[in-house]
Design a protein around this motif. Structure first.
Motif, PDB file in Angstrom:
ATOM      1  N   HIS A  29       0.845  -1.203   0.000  1.00 53.91           N
ATOM      2  CA  HIS A  29       0.000   0.000   0.000  1.00 53.91           C
ATOM      3  C   HIS A  29       0.872   1.242   0.000  1.00 53.91           C
ATOM      4  O   HIS A  29       1.681   1.433   0.913  1.00 53.91           O
ATOM      5  CB  HIS A  29      -0.922  -0.008   1.219  1.00 53.91           C
ATOM      6  CG  HIS A  29      -1.777  -1.229   1.277  1.00 53.91           C
ATOM      7  ND1 HIS A  29      -2.855  -1.427   0.433  1.00 53.91           N
ATOM      8  CD2 HIS A  29      -1.680  -2.351   2.029  1.00 53.91           C
ATOM      9  CE1 HIS A  29      -3.386  -2.611   0.668  1.00 53.91           C
ATOM     10  NE2 HIS A  29      -2.691  -3.199   1.637  1.00 53.91           N
ATOM     11  N   LEU A  30       0.696   2.074  -1.017  1.00 54.42           N
ATOM     12  CA  LEU A  30       1.505   3.292  -1.107  1.00 54.42           C
ATOM     13  C   LEU A  30       1.005   4.326  -0.111  1.00 54.42           C
ATOM     14  O   LEU A  30      -0.186   4.673  -0.097  1.00 54.42           O
ATOM     15  CB  LEU A  30       1.429   3.862  -2.532  1.00 54.42           C
ATOM     16  CG  LEU A  30       2.283   5.110  -2.759  1.00 54.42           C
ATOM     17  CD1 LEU A  30       3.777   4.762  -2.725  1.00 54.42           C
ATOM     18  CD2 LEU A  30       1.930   5.783  -4.089  1.00 54.42           C
ATOM     19  N   GLU A  31       1.913   4.781   0.744  1.00 52.85           N
ATOM     20  CA  GLU A  31       1.623   5.897   1.654  1.00 52.85           C
ATOM     21  C   GLU A  31       2.353   7.097   1.053  1.00 52.85           C
ATOM     22  O   GLU A  31       3.576   7.216   1.190  1.00 52.85           O
ATOM     23  CB  GLU A  31       2.179   5.616   3.054  1.00 52.85           C
ATOM     24  CG  GLU A  31       1.656   4.360   3.708  1.00 52.85           C
ATOM     25  CD  GLU A  31       0.268   4.558   4.327  1.00 52.85           C
ATOM     26  OE1 GLU A  31       0.030   5.651   4.859  1.00 52.85           O
ATOM     27  OE2 GLU A  31      -0.548   3.631   4.256  1.00 52.85           O
ATOM     28  N   VAL A  32       1.615   7.944   0.362  1.00 55.24           N
ATOM     29  CA  VAL A  32       2.272   9.034  -0.369  1.00 55.24           C
ATOM     30  C   VAL A  32       3.001   9.949   0.615  1.00 55.24           C
ATOM     31  O   VAL A  32       2.398  10.498   1.533  1.00 55.24           O
ATOM     32  CB  VAL A  32       1.249   9.818  -1.216  1.00 55.24           C
ATOM     33  CG1 VAL A  32       1.924  11.005  -1.896  1.00 55.24           C
ATOM     34  CG2 VAL A  32       0.616   8.895  -2.262  1.00 55.24           C
ATOM     35  N   THR A  33       4.311  10.041   0.429  1.00 57.28           N
ATOM     36  CA  THR A  33       5.186  10.735   1.377  1.00 57.28           C
ATOM     37  C   THR A  33       6.176  11.597   0.601  1.00 57.28           C
ATOM     38  O   THR A  33       6.928  11.081  -0.223  1.00 57.28           O
ATOM     39  CB  THR A  33       5.995   9.687   2.192  1.00 57.28           C
ATOM     40  OG1 THR A  33       5.092   8.704   2.687  1.00 57.28           O
ATOM     41  CG2 THR A  33       6.729  10.334   3.343  1.00 57.28           C
ATOM     42  N   GLY A  34       6.183  12.883   0.881  1.00 54.90           N
ATOM     43  CA  GLY A  34       7.104  13.784   0.193  1.00 54.90           C
ATOM     44  C   GLY A  34       8.475  13.810   0.863  1.00 54.90           C
ATOM     45  O   GLY A  34       8.581  13.626   2.076  1.00 54.90           O
ATOM     46  N   VAL A  35       9.514  14.011   0.053  1.00 52.04           N
ATOM     47  CA  VAL A  35      10.879  14.137   0.592  1.00 52.04           C
ATOM     48  C   VAL A  35      11.597  15.255  -0.154  1.00 52.04           C
ATOM     49  O   VAL A  35      11.251  15.580  -1.286  1.00 52.04           O
ATOM     50  CB  VAL A  35      11.708  12.844   0.420  1.00 52.04           C
ATOM     51  CG1 VAL A  35      11.287  11.775   1.400  1.00 52.04           C
ATOM     52  CG2 VAL A  35      11.652  12.333  -1.007  1.00 52.04           C
ATOM     53  N   SER A  36      12.584  15.814   0.530  1.00 50.05           N
ATOM     54  CA  SER A  36      13.446  16.816  -0.106  1.00 50.05           C
ATOM     55  C   SER A  36      14.799  16.779   0.579  1.00 50.05           C
ATOM     56  O   SER A  36      14.860  16.728   1.814  1.00 50.05           O
ATOM     57  CB  SER A  36      12.838  18.216   0.037  1.00 50.05           C
ATOM     58  OG  SER A  36      13.824  19.192  -0.268  1.00 50.05           O
ATOM     59  N   PRO A  37      15.884  16.819  -0.204  1.00 48.17           N
ATOM     60  CA  PRO A  37      17.211  16.794   0.426  1.00 48.17           C
ATOM     61  C   PRO A  37      17.494  18.041   1.263  1.00 48.17           C
ATOM     62  O   PRO A  37      18.405  18.028   2.089  1.00 48.17           O
ATOM     63  CB  PRO A  37      18.178  16.689  -0.764  1.00 48.17           C
ATOM     64  CG  PRO A  37      17.376  16.982  -1.973  1.00 48.17           C
ATOM     65  CD  PRO A  37      15.938  16.783  -1.658  1.00 48.17           C
ATOM     66  N   PRO A  40      14.605  17.717   5.399  1.00 51.41           N
ATOM     67  CA  PRO A  40      14.431  16.311   5.772  1.00 51.41           C
ATOM     68  C   PRO A  40      13.072  16.034   6.426  1.00 51.41           C
ATOM     69  O   PRO A  40      12.648  16.780   7.308  1.00 51.41           O
ATOM     70  CB  PRO A  40      15.581  16.071   6.758  1.00 51.41           C
ATOM     71  CG  PRO A  40      16.602  17.099   6.407  1.00 51.41           C
ATOM     72  CD  PRO A  40      15.831  18.301   5.935  1.00 51.41           C
ATOM     73  N   ASN A  41      12.431  14.991   5.946  1.00 51.65           N
ATOM     74  CA  ASN A  41      11.108  14.592   6.440  1.00 51.65           C
ATOM     75  C   ASN A  41      11.289  13.755   7.714  1.00 51.65           C
ATOM     76  O   ASN A  41      11.864  12.666   7.666  1.00 51.65           O
ATOM     77  CB  ASN A  41      10.407  13.792   5.327  1.00 51.65           C
ATOM     78  CG  ASN A  41       9.007  13.353   5.720  1.00 51.65           C
ATOM     79  OD1 ASN A  41       8.766  12.993   6.868  1.00 51.65           O
ATOM     80  ND2 ASN A  41       8.112  13.376   4.756  1.00 51.65           N
ATOM     81  N   LYS A  42      10.780  14.262   8.836  1.00 52.27           N
ATOM     82  CA  LYS A  42      10.990  13.579  10.130  1.00 52.27           C
ATOM     83  C   LYS A  42      10.351  12.189  10.150  1.00 52.27           C
ATOM     84  O   LYS A  42      10.884  11.259  10.753  1.00 52.27           O
ATOM     85  CB  LYS A  42      10.409  14.409  11.264  1.00 52.27           C
ATOM     86  CG  LYS A  42      11.194  15.674  11.555  1.00 52.27           C
ATOM     87  CD  LYS A  42      10.743  16.262  12.896  1.00 52.27           C
ATOM     88  CE  LYS A  42      11.481  17.551  13.222  1.00 52.27           C
ATOM     89  NZ  LYS A  42      11.117  18.676  12.312  1.00 52.27           N
ATOM     90  N   ASP A  43       9.205  12.053   9.500  1.00 55.07           N
ATOM     91  CA  ASP A  43       8.541  10.738   9.483  1.00 55.07           C
ATOM     92  C   ASP A  43       9.397   9.720   8.727  1.00 55.07           C
ATOM     93  O   ASP A  43       9.508   8.562   9.141  1.00 55.07           O
ATOM     94  CB  ASP A  43       7.159  10.839   8.826  1.00 55.07           C
ATOM     95  CG  ASP A  43       6.229  11.723   9.643  1.00 55.07           C
ATOM     96  OD1 ASP A  43       6.454  11.829  10.868  1.00 55.07           O
ATOM     97  OD2 ASP A  43       5.310  12.314   9.050  1.00 55.07           O
ATOM     98  N   PRO A  49      17.314   5.880   8.324  1.00 52.20           N
ATOM     99  CA  PRO A  49      18.276   6.896   8.768  1.00 52.20           C
ATOM    100  C   PRO A  49      18.848   7.723   7.625  1.00 52.20           C
ATOM    101  O   PRO A  49      19.302   8.850   7.831  1.00 52.20           O
ATOM    102  CB  PRO A  49      19.372   6.068   9.463  1.00 52.20           C
ATOM    103  CG  PRO A  49      19.156   4.667   9.034  1.00 52.20           C
ATOM    104  CD  PRO A  49      17.703   4.520   8.696  1.00 52.20           C
ATOM    105  N   GLY A  50      18.811   7.195   6.399  1.00 55.42           N
ATOM    106  CA  GLY A  50      19.280   7.967   5.246  1.00 55.42           C
ATOM    107  C   GLY A  50      18.273   9.010   4.793  1.00 55.42           C
ATOM    108  O   GLY A  50      18.571   9.823   3.913  1.00 55.42           O
ATOM    109  N   ILE A  51      17.080   8.981   5.408  1.00 52.24           N
ATOM    110  CA  ILE A  51      15.987   9.936   5.111  1.00 52.24           C
ATOM    111  C   ILE A  51      15.684   9.966   3.610  1.00 52.24           C
ATOM    112  O   ILE A  51      15.577  11.021   2.978  1.00 52.24           O
ATOM    113  CB  ILE A  51      16.279  11.358   5.661  1.00 52.24           C
ATOM    114  CG1 ILE A  51      17.033  11.285   7.000  1.00 52.24           C
ATOM    115  CG2 ILE A  51      14.989  12.151   5.825  1.00 52.24           C
ATOM    116  CD1 ILE A  51      17.342  12.637   7.632  1.00 52.24           C
ATOM    117  N   LYS A  52      15.564   8.765   3.066  1.00 56.70           N
ATOM    118  CA  LYS A  52      15.218   8.648   1.645  1.00 56.70           C
ATOM    119  C   LYS A  52      14.091   7.638   1.480  1.00 56.70           C
ATOM    120  O   LYS A  52      13.893   6.768   2.330  1.00 56.70           O
ATOM    121  CB  LYS A  52      16.436   8.185   0.831  1.00 56.70           C
ATOM    122  CG  LYS A  52      17.511   9.265   0.691  1.00 56.70           C
ATOM    123  CD  LYS A  52      18.582   8.815  -0.292  1.00 56.70           C
ATOM    124  CE  LYS A  52      19.599   9.932  -0.477  1.00 56.70           C
ATOM    125  NZ  LYS A  52      20.547   9.634  -1.547  1.00 56.70           N
TER     126      LYS A  52
END
Ligand code: GSH
Length: 197
Positions: A29-37, A40-43, A49-52
């Motif tokens: 199940h895709l949990e749509v989650t945004g990221v940006s270098p 950093p997304n705390k969730d 730990p690589g926050i990716k």
């Protein structure tokens, strides 16, 4: 299982395509989650730990990353044939196609994220040279592609990402076999059901 990441990510797409091809689409199940270098997304940091992303959270709470590890896990789970034993040539094709994604993402960050006055043309040119070199290798190696495996999924998602973020790249020019191959691969339900938006 929960798969964290945005629909725009080519790494996430690889996992989604693999899940669909392995008959596991309903279990991931895709949990749509945004990221940006640069934000950093705390969730995501709590999962990886690589926050990716992608990160795959199993039903027992264990979290797997990165995309190649997740693909291998899903393949094992389904008893699939994405990674035929001993096929190192296929895995090398998977690896260089992943390199196209890596380089394209670096160009994307450089052009879309970095302030215009800080952009570095030599960097963009260097990454672009890698992308073109990998495209040439893909064109040459298509004859060795025997079916649906991890390399094919990575080729498809790498080319799909170029289409999505760099529609004017012109990667089809001089690469007719690759263009024809992508047309067929991109028509698969696994690709059509995972558009990048
Ligand atoms: N090698 C990793 C690469 C993952 C990756 O770079 N994902 C991007 C999204 S497309 C990301 O999370 N970027 C956030 C960052 O760089 O901080 C994989 O295959 O999963």
């Amino acid at each position: 299982m929960k798969l964290y990441g945005p629909t725009s990510s080519p790494y996430v797409r690889k996992v989604r395509v693999a899940a669909a091809e392995l008959g596991l689409g309903d279990k991931v199940h895709l949990e749509v989650t945004g990221v940006s270098p640069i934000a950093p997304n705390k969730d995501v940091a709590a999962k990886n730990p690589g926050i990716k992303v992608p990160a795959l959270e199993l039903d027992n709470g264990q979290v797997l990353f990165d995309s190649r590890i997740i693909m291998r896990y899903l393949n094992d789970l389904a008893g699939g044939s994405l990674y035929p034993a001993g096929d190192w040539a296929m895995q090398s094709r998977e690896s260089y196609a992943e390199g196209l994604i890596d380089a394209a993402l670096l160009v994307r960050f450089e052009t879309a994220l970095r302030p215009a006055d800080k952009q570095w043309q030599e960097w963009i040119d260097g990454q672009s040279a890698k992308i073109n070199s990998i495209l040439d290798a893909m064109e040459k190696d298509l004859g060795a592609m025997t079916g649906l495996d991890a390399a094919a999924i990575t080729f498809g998602c790498a080319l799909g990402y170029l289409e999505f973020r760099f529609p004017d790249w012109g990667w089809r020019n001089g690469r007719p076999a690759l263009a024809a191959w992508f047309e067929g691969f991109n028509a698969r339900p696994s690709m059509q059901s995972t558009p990048q938006v």
